[in-house]
Design a protein around this motif. Sequence first.
Motif, PDB file in Angstrom:
ATOM      1  N   HIS A 146       0.426  -1.135   0.042  1.00 38.32           N
ATOM      2  CA  HIS A 146      -0.094  -0.423  -0.211  1.00 38.32           C
ATOM      3  C   HIS A 146       0.391   1.628   0.500  1.00 38.32           C
ATOM      4  O   HIS A 146       0.586   2.649   0.205  1.00 38.32           O
ATOM      5  CB  HIS A 146      -1.092  -0.307   1.190  1.00 38.32           C
ATOM      6  CG  HIS A 146      -2.134  -1.012   1.187  1.00 38.32           C
ATOM      7  ND1 HIS A 146      -2.186  -1.721   2.550  1.00 38.32           N
ATOM      8  CD2 HIS A 146      -2.779  -1.571  -0.016  1.00 38.32           C
ATOM      9  CE1 HIS A 146      -3.366  -2.760   1.199  1.00 38.32           C
ATOM     10  NE2 HIS A 146      -3.783  -2.270   0.758  1.00 38.32           N
ATOM     11  N   HIS A 196      -8.057   1.712   5.874  1.00 37.19           N
ATOM     12  CA  HIS A 196      -7.975   0.148   6.032  1.00 37.19           C
ATOM     13  C   HIS A 196      -8.184  -0.216   7.438  1.00 37.19           C
ATOM     14  O   HIS A 196      -8.660  -1.416   8.238  1.00 37.19           O
ATOM     15  CB  HIS A 196      -6.488  -0.515   5.736  1.00 37.19           C
ATOM     16  CG  HIS A 196      -6.469  -0.081   4.425  1.00 37.19           C
ATOM     17  ND1 HIS A 196      -6.657  -0.995   3.486  1.00 37.19           N
ATOM     18  CD2 HIS A 196      -6.483  -0.046   2.894  1.00 37.19           C
ATOM     19  CE1 HIS A 196      -6.121  -1.094   2.500  1.00 37.19           C
ATOM     20  NE2 HIS A 196      -5.713   0.056   2.334  1.00 37.19           N
ATOM     21  N   ARG A 197      -8.005   0.651   8.657  1.00 35.88           N
ATOM     22  CA  ARG A 197      -8.175   0.773  10.337  1.00 35.88           C
ATOM     23  C   ARG A 197      -8.796   2.047  10.578  1.00 35.88           C
ATOM     24  O   ARG A 197      -9.184   3.207  10.259  1.00 35.88           O
ATOM     25  CB  ARG A 197      -7.145   0.546  10.175  1.00 35.88           C
ATOM     26  CG  ARG A 197      -6.149  -0.965  10.467  1.00 35.88           C
ATOM     27  CD  ARG A 197      -4.864  -0.496  11.305  1.00 35.88           C
ATOM     28  NE  ARG A 197      -3.801  -1.215  10.978  1.00 35.88           N
ATOM     29  CZ  ARG A 197      -2.523  -2.188  11.210  1.00 35.88           C
ATOM     30  NH1 ARG A 197      -2.338  -1.069  11.516  1.00 35.88           N
ATOM     31  NH2 ARG A 197      -2.144  -3.213   9.998  1.00 35.88           N
ATOM     32  N   ASN A 236     -14.051  -5.270   2.546  1.00 30.84           N
ATOM     33  CA  ASN A 236     -12.213  -4.110   3.311  1.00 30.84           C
ATOM     34  C   ASN A 236     -13.474  -3.819   4.469  1.00 30.84           C
ATOM     35  O   ASN A 236     -12.455  -2.920   5.684  1.00 30.84           O
ATOM     36  CB  ASN A 236     -12.645  -2.990   1.756  1.00 30.84           C
ATOM     37  CG  ASN A 236     -11.327  -3.056   1.121  1.00 30.84           C
ATOM     38  OD1 ASN A 236     -10.656  -4.144   1.557  1.00 30.84           O
ATOM     39  ND2 ASN A 236     -11.345  -2.256   0.196  1.00 30.84           N
ATOM     40  N   LYS A 262     -12.537   2.590   8.158  1.00 30.55           N
ATOM     41  CA  LYS A 262     -11.992   1.876   7.453  1.00 30.55           C
ATOM     42  C   LYS A 262     -13.409   1.904   6.778  1.00 30.55           C
ATOM     43  O   LYS A 262     -14.338   1.592   6.650  1.00 30.55           O
ATOM     44  CB  LYS A 262     -11.512   0.131   8.771  1.00 30.55           C
ATOM     45  CG  LYS A 262     -11.608  -0.931   7.268  1.00 30.55           C
ATOM     46  CD  LYS A 262     -11.413  -2.260   8.652  1.00 30.55           C
ATOM     47  CE  LYS A 262     -10.718  -3.424   7.938  1.00 30.55           C
ATOM     48  NZ  LYS A 262     -10.932  -4.554   8.639  1.00 30.55           N
TER      49      LYS A 262
END
Length: 244
Positions: free
Chosen positions: A33, A54-55, A164, A59
């Motif tokens: 990434h 991503h978190r 995701n 997210k």
Amino acid sequence: MNRTCRATGGDKPMKKFLTLTIWVLTASSAFAHGGGLDGQGGHHNRKAGGYHFHRGPLKGQSFSTKKAAADALAKFGAATSTGTPEARTARASKMGVPTEVDADNWQDAEAYSVSRVIDGDTVELKTASGLVKVRLIGVDTPETVHPQKPVEYYGREASLFLKNLLRGESVHVVYGQERVDQYGRTLAYLYRVPDGLFVNLEIIRQGYGHAYLRFPFRHMDLFNSYQQRARQAGKGLWGEVHHR
């Protein structure tokens, strides 16, 4: 004895090669990434442009710039982190953040880990009695796994969005008026642990599915409202439709 020594000595280059290969693969995964995730839990998307989380509580969401992402994260935190449910709802409403995280008293609902995402509007949860398929209420995304239909337009994108959003996560499950559909799937609203993200609504809000308005449900007006906003903003499949 000599053969043993030669064999042992001959393994050393191979061991070095395997070690190097493993290191390269690990490094490739870690930097897939564009250098890993930053302190916000996201990264710049070099291929598509923009910034992607991503978190954390956002997210799965994407923004045009890192600053826009940081502003959205701050807005979410300010609206939902402190105070009574009534106070959080009032602040969130003023900021344009969906306020439905408290609508179903999701904090009191049972939570289960997500085993897998089947498609854009169906997931499988791990429960004490086994794996349970859950169809998200009020959401209809393009088909990707229907046995009698081809993969529909924007179906893969919708499935990837939900993957995701829920990869490695657990969700609180709030059931609808009807508990099971004709295919034996549990019907429910899902709220992500621990931030309370209203998963059903988020799919509509980000433009990865349509509000399923054929039958009445508790949040019908709300879902329809966010669908109109997504359409006007050209989000997700709405943006693609406008440019086809």
